[in-house]
Enzyme design. Structure first.
Site, PDB file in Angstrom:
ATOM      1  N   CYS A  84     -10.881   2.680   1.642  1.00 35.52           N
ATOM      2  CA  CYS A  84      -9.897   2.446   2.703  1.00 35.52           C
ATOM      3  C   CYS A  84     -10.070   3.542   3.755  1.00 35.52           C
ATOM      4  CB  CYS A  84      -8.467   2.412   2.135  1.00 35.52           C
ATOM      5  SG  CYS A  84      -7.951   3.948   1.344  1.00 35.52           S
ATOM      6  N   ASN A 140      -8.393   7.169   1.819  1.00 36.75           N
ATOM      7  CA  ASN A 140      -8.611   7.394   0.378  1.00 36.75           C
ATOM      8  C   ASN A 140      -7.436   8.140  -0.278  1.00 36.75           C
ATOM      9  OD1 ASN A 140     -11.073   9.110  -1.747  1.00 36.75           O
ATOM     10  ND2 ASN A 140     -10.082   7.167  -2.111  1.00 36.75           N
ATOM     11  N   CYS A 171      -4.039   6.249  -0.146  1.00 37.39           N
ATOM     12  CA  CYS A 171      -3.032   5.217  -0.444  1.00 37.39           C
ATOM     13  C   CYS A 171      -3.632   3.998  -1.150  1.00 37.39           C
ATOM     14  CB  CYS A 171      -2.316   4.764   0.830  1.00 37.39           C
ATOM     15  SG  CYS A 171      -1.416   6.082   1.679  1.00 37.39           S
ATOM     16  N   ARG A 172      -4.349   3.169  -0.398  1.00 35.60           N
ATOM     17  CA  ARG A 172      -4.789   1.885  -0.948  1.00 35.60           C
ATOM     18  C   ARG A 172      -5.944   1.991  -1.932  1.00 35.60           C
ATOM     19  NH1 ARG A 172      -5.700  -0.542   4.880  1.00 35.60           N
ATOM     20  NH2 ARG A 172      -6.189   1.683   5.120  1.00 35.60           N
ATOM     21  N   SER A 173      -7.000   2.731  -1.564  1.00 36.59           N
ATOM     22  CA  SER A 173      -8.172   2.738  -2.465  1.00 36.59           C
ATOM     23  C   SER A 173      -7.949   3.499  -3.774  1.00 36.59           C
ATOM     24  CB  SER A 173      -9.442   3.203  -1.734  1.00 36.59           C
ATOM     25  OG  SER A 173      -9.343   4.522  -1.268  1.00 36.59           O
ATOM     26  N   ASP A 206      -1.376  -2.506   4.442  1.00 37.06           N
ATOM     27  CA  ASP A 206      -1.520  -1.063   4.666  1.00 37.06           C
ATOM     28  C   ASP A 206      -0.133  -0.425   4.651  1.00 37.06           C
ATOM     29  OD1 ASP A 206      -1.968   1.494   5.533  1.00 37.06           O
ATOM     30  OD2 ASP A 206      -3.159   0.920   7.287  1.00 37.06           O
TER      31      ASP A 206
END
Ligand code: 4NP
Length: 155
Positions: free
Chosen positions: A7, A10, A12-14, A125
């Site tokens: 993301c 690196n 939050c999402r990934s 996101d």
């Protein structure tokens, strides 16, 4: 086999995807065959731990957020990974641009690309919305298709 989730930051999402997919791989008894990692397209958060709200969301589902420190996707990743799974279309464009060659660029795919009728969807996101539970729900929807894909591939 190696899968890298990517993301923008690196944090939050990934890392959320990494923690979730590690658990799925482990439950499927595939930990010795599939390596899971994550990285950023940007340098914004290099060296940072996962966002506290990602840690909190993972904890809700009894998943650990240990051993993850933000780093940027690099050339070694493009060579060692089989799949580089990105969260949104900016990640897709940026990661493909960072690839050293066409073969590496072809490893970059949207996480949603295997989800029937949602192939071009993106993972929510949470950076501006603060809504980490929708991000978790999106990943819960998309990731099982990759597990099935990998199971078939490993047969
Ligand atoms: P991520 O979230 O890409 O899911 O880790 C973000 C982290 C940092 C920023 C944006 C999104 N930022 O603008 O610094």
């Amino acid at each position: 086999m190696k899968i890298i989730f990517v993301c923008l930051g690196n944090i939050c999402r990934s890392p959320m995807a990494e923690a979730m997919f590690k658990e799925m791989i482990s439950s499927a008894g595939l930990s010795s065959q599939i390596q899971v990692d994550s990285a950023a397209t940007s340098t914004y958060e290099l060296g940072s731990l996962p966002d506290s709200r990602t840690v909190k969301e993972l904890a809700k589902h009894r998943l650990p957020a240990t051993g993850m420190i933000a780093r940027q996707l690099d050339e070694t990743d493009f060579n060692s990974a089989d799949l580089i799974l990105v969260m949104d279309k900016n990640n897709l464009r940026d990661a493909k641009r960072m690839a050293p060659d066409k073969k590496a660029a072809d490893k970059v795919k949207l996480v949603y690309s295997l989800t029937p009728d949602k192939e071009d969807h993106v993972v929510a996101d949470p950076w501006y919305t603060g809504d980490f539970s929708t991000t978790y729900a999106d990943l819960s929807e998309a990731l099982p298709h990759w597990l099935e894909y990998l199971k078939k591939k490993l047969k």
